[in-house]
Structure formats: C-alpha cells, structure tokens
Design a protein around this motif. Structure first.
Motif, mmCIF file in Angstrom:
data_model
loop_
_atom_site.group_PDB
_atom_site.id
_atom_site.type_symbol
_atom_site.label_atom_id
_atom_site.label_comp_id
_atom_site.label_asym_id
_atom_site.label_seq_id
_atom_site.Cartn_x
_atom_site.Cartn_y
_atom_site.Cartn_z
ATOM 1 N N ALA A 192 -36.692 -2.760 65.975
ATOM 2 C CA ALA A 192 -37.798 -2.288 65.326
ATOM 3 C C ALA A 192 -38.965 -3.361 65.423
ATOM 4 C CB ALA A 192 -37.165 -2.599 63.560
ATOM 5 N N LEU A 193 -38.834 -4.450 65.626
ATOM 6 C CA LEU A 193 -39.873 -5.374 65.917
ATOM 7 C C LEU A 193 -40.327 -5.106 67.041
ATOM 8 C CD1 LEU A 193 -38.197 -8.859 64.931
ATOM 9 C CD2 LEU A 193 -40.178 -7.561 63.811
ATOM 10 N N ASP A 194 -39.517 -4.930 68.292
ATOM 11 C CA ASP A 194 -40.035 -4.421 69.521
ATOM 12 C C ASP A 194 -40.830 -2.937 69.475
ATOM 13 O OD1 ASP A 194 -39.000 -6.558 70.605
ATOM 14 O OD2 ASP A 194 -37.042 -5.131 71.548
ATOM 15 N N GLU A 195 -40.354 -2.036 68.585
ATOM 16 C CA GLU A 195 -41.259 -0.801 68.409
ATOM 17 C C GLU A 195 -42.589 -1.192 68.032
ATOM 18 O OE1 GLU A 195 -38.725 1.812 66.456
ATOM 19 O OE2 GLU A 195 -37.279 1.882 68.150
ATOM 20 N N GLY A 196 -42.690 -2.088 66.989
ATOM 21 C CA GLY A 196 -43.788 -2.628 66.397
ATOM 22 C C GLY A 196 -44.420 -1.373 65.385
ATOM 23 N N GLY A 197 -45.902 -1.742 65.005
ATOM 24 C CA GLY A 197 -46.515 -0.743 64.117
ATOM 25 C C GLY A 197 -46.319 -0.640 62.570
ATOM 26 N N LEU A 198 -45.311 -1.840 62.056
ATOM 27 C CA LEU A 198 -45.073 -1.738 60.763
ATOM 28 C C LEU A 198 -45.415 -3.081 60.152
ATOM 29 C CD1 LEU A 198 -41.712 -0.099 60.612
ATOM 30 C CD2 LEU A 198 -43.781 0.873 59.919
ATOM 31 N N ASP A 199 -46.522 -3.721 60.745
ATOM 32 C CA ASP A 199 -46.929 -4.970 60.152
ATOM 33 C C ASP A 199 -47.487 -4.859 58.874
ATOM 34 O OD1 ASP A 199 -46.446 -6.104 62.629
ATOM 35 O OD2 ASP A 199 -48.326 -7.261 62.747
ATOM 36 N N LEU B 57 -41.478 -4.639 56.407
ATOM 37 C CA LEU B 57 -41.233 -3.315 56.720
ATOM 38 C C LEU B 57 -40.094 -3.205 57.818
ATOM 39 C CD1 LEU B 57 -44.366 -1.090 55.968
ATOM 40 C CD2 LEU B 57 -42.517 -1.715 54.569
ATOM 41 N N TYR B 58 -40.241 -4.265 58.746
ATOM 42 C CA TYR B 58 -38.987 -4.129 60.038
ATOM 43 C C TYR B 58 -38.040 -4.238 59.532
ATOM 44 C CZ TYR B 58 -43.579 -4.635 62.675
ATOM 45 O OH TYR B 58 -44.840 -4.282 63.450
ATOM 46 N N TYR B 59 -37.734 -5.236 58.441
ATOM 47 C CA TYR B 59 -36.377 -5.593 57.685
ATOM 48 C C TYR B 59 -35.784 -4.014 57.257
ATOM 49 C CZ TYR B 59 -36.060 -10.457 58.804
ATOM 50 O OH TYR B 59 -36.047 -11.641 59.466
ATOM 51 N N VAL B 60 -36.725 -3.395 56.494
ATOM 52 C CA VAL B 60 -36.254 -2.213 55.910
ATOM 53 C C VAL B 60 -35.990 -1.093 56.866
ATOM 54 C CG1 VAL B 60 -36.994 -0.235 54.213
ATOM 55 C CG2 VAL B 60 -37.877 -2.749 53.768
ATOM 56 N N LYS B 61 -36.819 -0.972 57.888
ATOM 57 C CA LYS B 61 -36.398 -0.135 59.014
ATOM 58 C C LYS B 61 -35.120 -0.644 59.751
ATOM 59 C CE LYS B 61 -38.298 1.863 63.338
ATOM 60 N NZ LYS B 61 -39.478 1.955 64.193
ATOM 61 N N ALA B 62 -34.995 -1.782 59.850
ATOM 62 C CA ALA B 62 -33.617 -2.160 60.532
ATOM 63 C C ALA B 62 -32.261 -2.037 59.643
ATOM 64 C CB ALA B 62 -33.634 -3.622 60.819
ATOM 65 N N MET B 63 -32.815 -2.096 58.191
ATOM 66 C CA MET B 63 -31.602 -1.661 57.351
ATOM 67 C C MET B 63 -31.044 -0.392 57.333
ATOM 68 S SD MET B 63 -29.759 -3.482 55.117
ATOM 69 C CE MET B 63 -28.130 -2.468 55.200
ATOM 70 N N ILE B 64 -32.076 0.536 57.455
ATOM 71 C CA ILE B 64 -31.864 1.939 57.495
ATOM 72 C C ILE B 64 -31.051 2.249 58.859
ATOM 73 C CG2 ILE B 64 -32.666 4.192 57.750
ATOM 74 C CD1 ILE B 64 -35.159 3.163 56.015
ATOM 75 N N SER B 65 -31.535 1.577 59.760
ATOM 76 C CA SER B 65 -30.750 1.949 61.093
ATOM 77 C C SER B 65 -29.402 1.371 61.142
ATOM 78 C CB SER B 65 -31.679 1.232 62.285
ATOM 79 O OG SER B 65 -30.876 1.662 63.566
ATOM 80 N N PHE B 66 -29.187 0.128 60.611
ATOM 81 C CA PHE B 66 -28.013 -0.430 60.613
ATOM 82 C C PHE B 66 -26.937 0.471 59.634
ATOM 83 C CE2 PHE B 66 -25.396 -3.886 58.352
ATOM 84 C CZ PHE B 66 -24.868 -4.557 59.527
#
Length: 506
Positions: free
Chosen positions: A263-270, A217-226
């Motif tokens: 995204a990883l720094d914000e956490g909460g999506l493990d 989910l961190y990759y998904v979040k990063a992809m949206i942001s990117f």
C-alpha cells in the motif's frame, strides 16, 4: 457513490417486495439487504434500517433531517446502537426503499451492513475531552470516506470494524477491534488489528507503534487486502479477522506488513487533515449534575443523555432539537454505550439541555447497555430490552445509591451487540435445560474491562433463569449498599461475596 446507490435502490425495492410476498426466504433476503443496512425483523412483517454516522457525529442540520425523515414516514422506534449510530425500527416493507433514498438525499449513507465495512467509530468526546491525547475525529472521517469508496470494489469475507481512540478510556475498544488506531501523548498512533468480541473473542495484535497520522489510510488499505487474502471465505462462522491470528500464528505481523508495504509503495493515500478548532466563547456554570461534563475548552460543557435501553421516539428528539436549535456550534455525538452527548454548550445552555433531557438515566444501572433484543432481531435468543426494563422497574423502589449497581451490558445472544464481554456485569441470551425442558436464561459474566492497559473479557460464571435476574440484582444492590462502598470497590474488595450471591442464582 450517491448515484451508484440510487441505481441499486430499485433492485432493493424489487427484492424487498418479493420477500414481503414470501417469494424469497429470510436467508436469501438478508444476504442482499444487509448491504443496504436493512434487515427483516423477527416475524418478517416489518424491517429495520441502520443509518451510517462516522464517529457518531451529528450536526444540528443532520439532526433535523433525521427528525423530518422519521416524521415523514411515521417512524417512532429508534435505537442508539453500540456502533455509534441510529437504527430505525418497525418499518413497513413498502417504505424502506423510499426511506433509504431520502436518507441519501440528506447525507445519511445506509450502505455498509452485511459483509461490508461498518460505521467507523470514534471516542465520543474526541476534540472536547479533557486530558485526551489529541482529536482523532479528522482521521476517522478520512477513513470513513475511504471505506465507503471501497464498498463497490472489494468483496471481503465478512464485515470489518475500524475505530479510533483519543485516550486510555478506550471507549470504542480500539485495542480489540478489526482495526484500531490508539492515540498516543506524542501525537502519533499505535495500531492494533484482528481483535473482536462475540463468539471466540480475542484481543487485538499490536502491529505498529508511533505511526504518523498521515499513514492511517495505508493501514486501512492494507487491512482490507490482508483480510481478503487470509480471511475465511468458506466457513462463515470463522470469517472474521480475529481467526486469522490463529491461522497465521507467529507470521501474523510479518504477513500484515507485506500488505502494508504494498500500500505504501502504491502511494496516493497520505492523510493530511485540518484540525477542528472550537472557537465558541463559553461561560462558566456551577455543575450540580452528574450529566454535565466540563470540556477542555474553557466555559464549555457536554451534557450526557442516556435514553433507557438506548430507545428513543420522535417527540424526545424534537424536544431536544427545539432546545438546541439556536445554540451556536452545539452538536451531538452518539457513544458506543448508547449515550448521546450534546457538546459545545456554554454554562447557561447546558442547564437548558439538562432540562430538555430529564428522561435520561439517572443512575449507573439505568445507563445499562442493551441490544435491540430477540423480539425484533432475527438472530437473538432473548429479549434484552425486556430484561433491562424489568430490572429497572423492580430495582427502583429500593432507591439504591446511584453507584451501588453497575452499568449492565446485555446481549440477546453470543454476538456482542450489547458488548456484554466488557461489562462489569454482562449477560447474553442462552437456553438453559432444566429436567430436559428449555428454560429462558442469560449467561452471566463479571469483571469485563475495556480500559487501555487493563483490557479483559468477562469471566462467565453460569446461566441464570431470566425471571431470577431482577431478584439477583436487588440482592446485590442491598449487599453493596450495606457495605457502604460503590459497586466497583465492592467487586474488588469483596469479590468472594459477589461470587456467592451469583452462585445462588446460576
């Protein structure tokens, strides 16, 4: 999300009524209705609705809900799509809002067309396929839920396609989608992004290796942001992630990793998942059909059902449901090639399902993939469904061996809804000018491949007149049959002959 959508449906109802009265033009309506997975069909007299099925997975309960929905609203034109879901066609405008409402009540989201995340795709036999790396579906379900939660909060330049592959077969094209998670034998993922088919296709960029599933989910979040940061909001034709490769060049991976670290720094999506285990006790059966596939679970089988052109009606669905109704743990999976797999059948059940799906394709060419085509699609140039129908009708009397002709991939235009770019033979709709007059035609390409490690977009060789294509296919079938080879071997060992035949028609 259910409550938010229900509030918006009334606005959708009002806009649809205005469109049906001619008070809103096609472009204005599409920009609004697309979010709901609904579009006007060609001629603007009826509409279509695309359901959302994460990974193409359909339980018996949801299957029955789909049938009930179609019967309630007299919907009898259903298409399996290459994004692993169903499209409902020929809907009067005055019922679409009600169909959406009922669909939500039965667990079907329609939201996600237009400039929003599309259906999350998964290898169709994930969890039951022999020799798969591991079951990727639980991760895909988490990603699907997360993307749904972001639809109301993020405005992306255009759509985003996310997928998960369980094996090198790469059935969902994970190495060349907007974001693809590719399973590894060690239980981890390699991650690819910014690929895509359609106009100016590109293979994806590998941005990570040996990624733990907890980080999906961190990759998904990063992809949206990117995508939001570097995607093109100004020029719609370049508003897909694949164009960011060219924009950022050598800095691509570095820039993505910046968003990932945030995204990883914000956490909460493990992403902690529970493995789906099939506990059903199977029983062996003699396999005498190319449509019965052994699962990795002993004594269990998947039955392959490919409706011609991916087109279904309610009676076919009812017959299938009545067959599997009392079969424990049996469910359906829709594949990116418009096939439906009925999984977790024991040996006796598999034979029953085989009988219930006798209308299925029986040869490779009958399993060809075709988008819905220009008779329905506003964007289409050519009627891909009609072309496929003509090919199959004219080829049938020759009784070629089942593997003498390949699975064709037919798109009505350059958009790759028929995935023409990965077809062994692909067609996409074009206009051919002959003596300054437009002639209906299809561009033909060869040697497309989606297998991981051998990915290749087909080589376009020219344009064939629509009326000539069935004759081309017949001549090819004769040549392959006379060679004593199957098509794949023929195309490899006698490529010059294949090109000679094509050159007679382009």
């Amino acid at each position: 999300m259910d409550e938010q959508l229900k509030k918006q449906i009334e606005e959708f109802r009002e806009k649809t009524e205005k469109f049906s009265k001619g008070e809103i033009n096609v472009a204005e309506y599409k920009s609004f209705s697309g979010k709901f997975g609904s579009y006007a069909q060609r001629g603007a007299k009826t509409g279509m609705l695309r359901l959302r099925l994460a990974g193409g997975q359909l339980s018996k309960e949801k299957f029955k809900s789909l049938i009930d929905l179609c019967e309630k609203y007299d919907i009898n034109h259903i298409h399996c799509t290459t994004c692993q879901t169903f499209q409902l066609h020929d809907l009067p405008f005055n019922i679409i809002a009600d169909v959406i409402t009922d669909a939500i009540e039965n667990g079907f989201y329609c939201i996600g067309g237009g400039d929003f995340p599309r259906n999350v795709m998964v290898s169709p036999l994930s969890g039951v396929e022999k020799d798969e790396n591991f079951d990727v579906f639980p991760y895909a379900q988490k990603a699907a839920d997360y993307l749904i939660s972001q639809i109301e909060t993020v405005k992306m330049p255009r759509k985003l396609k996310v997928c998960f592959s369980n094996s090198p077969a790469n059935a969902v094209h994970a190495t060349f989608r907007d974001l693809g998670f590719v399973s590894r034998p060690d239980g981890k993922f390699d991650v690819y992004c910014a690929g895509g088919m359609g106009a100016n296709p590109r293979m994806g960029v590998k941005i990570a290796e040996k990624t733990d599933g907890t980080q999906v989910l961190y990759y998904v979040k990063a992809m949206i942001s990117f995508f939001c940061k570097y995607g093109n909001y100004e020029v719609r034709s370049k508003a897909r992630t694949r164009y960011i490769q060219e924009e950022l060049g050598d800095e691509f991976t570095e820039k993505f990793n910046i968003e990932l670290q945030k995204a990883l720094d914000e956490g909460g999506l493990d992403c902690n998942i529970t493995e789906n285990k099939v506990t059903k006790i199977g029983c062996k059966a003699e396999i005498n059909s190319r449509r019965i596939i052994e699962q990795k679970q002993k004594g269990l089988y998947a039955v392959k059902f490919h409706p011609i052109g991916g087109i279904l009606n309610v009676n076919i669905l009812k017959d299938l449901f009545n067959t599997i109704r009392d079969m424990p743990d049996v469910s359906l999976r829709i594949s990116p090639d418009e096939t439906i797999y009925i999984i977790n059948c024991d040996g006796m059940e598999a034979q029953e399902v085989l009988k219930a799906t006798e209308c299925s394709a029986k040869t490779d060419i009958e399993e060809s993939v075709a988008c819905i085509g220009a008779s329905i699609c506003q964007q289409g140039l050519r009627d891909s469904q009609e072309l496929l129908k003509q090919i199959i009708e004219k080829v049938k009397p020759f009784n070629f061996p089942a593997d003498a002709l390949p699975v064709l991939h037919i798109s009505g235009c350059r958009s790759s809804c028929g995935t023409h770019q990965i077809g062994k033979i692909g067609f996409h709709g074009k206009v051919k000018m002959i003596d300054k007059k437009p002639l209906p035609g299809f561009a033909v390409s060869i040697s497309g491949n989606d297998e991981q490690g051998n990915e290749n977009f087909g080589e376009e060789l020219g344009v064939m007149a629509s009326d000539d294509i069935p004759e081309f296919v017949i001549e090819l079938g004769k040549a392959v049959t006379e060679s004593g080879m199957d098509y794949e071997k023929f195309a490899s060992e006698k490529e010059s002959v294949l090109r000679e035949i094509i050159n007679k028609y382009v």
